[in-house]
Design an enzyme around this catalytic site. Sequence first.
Site, PDB file in Angstrom:
ATOM      1  CE  LYS A 193      -1.975   2.949   1.998  1.00 34.14           C
ATOM      2  NZ  LYS A 193      -2.013   4.492   1.815  1.00 34.14           N
ATOM      3  CD  GLU A 269      11.868   4.047   9.462  1.00 36.42           C
ATOM      4  OE1 GLU A 269      11.753   5.395  10.050  1.00 36.42           O
ATOM      5  OE2 GLU A 269      12.077   4.107   8.166  1.00 36.42           O
ATOM      6  CB  CYS A 303      12.181   9.082   9.500  1.00 33.65           C
ATOM      7  SG  CYS A 303      13.190   7.974   8.432  1.00 33.65           S
TER       8      CYS A 303
END
Length: 502
Positions: A193, A269, A303
Amino acid sequence: MGSEGNDSSERQKLRLPEIKFTRLFINGEFVDAVSGKTFETIDPRTGEALASVAEGDKEDVDLAVKAAREAFDHGRWPRMSGSERRKIMMKFADLIDRHVEELASLDCADAGKLFTHTKFLEIPQCAENIRYFAGAADKIHGETLKMSRELQGYTLREPIGVVGHIIPWNFPSTMFFFKVSPALAAGCTMVVKPAEQSPLSALYYAHLAKEAGVPDGVLNVITGFGPTAGAALSSHMDVDKISFTGSTEVGRLVMEAAAKSNLKVVSLELGGKSPLMVFDDADVDTAVELAQIAAFYNKGEICVAGSRVYVQEGIYDEFVRKSAEKAKSWKIGDPFDPQVNQGPQVDKKQFEKILSYIDLGKREGATLLTGGKPCGDKGLYIEPTIFTDVKEEMTIAKDEIFGPVMSLMKFKTIEEVIERANQTRYGLAAGIVTTDLNIANRVSRSVRAGTIWINCYMAFDRDCPFGGFKMSGFGKDIGMAGLDKYLLCKSVVTPIYNSPWL
């Protein structure tokens, strides 16, 4: 006729790629969503639609999982020899190399990524990532056990089953292969997805996987939204594992859905608020360069962004001055331009979120050193922004902004900076800039983060496991640790002949 010519000219001017795949990919075929619904994926350079993409939801996820389940339970992929899987994966990688320009164009137009970097570094690294795990596919084996009694024992390492991969929008290609490559090598089947902001390259990769010989049902792609398609995948009773990369807030929802359904295995994560610690002995120009990369690379939409920059007091003033000069020379514009350092933020929601954090930083008392404003007449561009006089309790020092915003802070001692670096709910990465090996060793052992970079930043490598501590999640991507999370360990025990067990 004249209108069509103008449209073509405009597309060429914007370097818009030809978009070939916009439908869901289920069981080896491109199909419309069951509902027939579509959504628009937006070009952040202009704010205009790139394409209408099929909007998958629960019914489509059910079909994709059913195909993946059939391919796992009765199909060839998990039962192939590792060497057979390796050959197909190597062909997959070759096809990516062959289409690198087209793939880079998709990510550039869809997510605002720098075209030159994506074409010459990121997409080629995706192909190498597949080759890395292809080389591991025929080396998956267990151990013979030295049992303490008259028993013969050994372990088997088997694919975990059907995997749901939910990937973010900031690195559409890289994160696709962080997850898909090891899962393919392990013999899993999967449903991917992609983020709704950047779905186009994932569909193209599905096409290339089929062309490479990946059997139908092994790799399925459902484009759609998190609360519908993502939630359906996370809670599906026939999915054996979820691998998610994204925000900590959504990671909680994924984990909750997995627990409430079939207790599927989860790896996460998640977010980060990474510290970069610069010591007095560092070369200031080098440190400033690293800090700019750490905070502003990929327009801060990463991130591991080193957005909390701690500088020791002896070089702090010089560092501040040179950082401001460097940021002002940072070129912002069309990511297809090879001279540009920073493209547009991915969408309007993220653009407005970043600007709200900049406003909050000023209201809470931080000093705006440079930047802080939108730029350009069109598109979602924000100046690289640096704050000084930032305190740990300020929101911009605590929250993951996910934009080009750096917080500069002064420190005196090693003990102080270690304590302040750890004063966060996150633990994804950290950077250290020093020429003193003792400082590097002491700080790297003391900071609670999954990856520590010394005199470098964002030094990723496919052989180096990547993942976080604390609220940055758990489980590793890439490296052999990235393969392990798609494998189960099964123990097999038999009695030795004439043993008391007979």
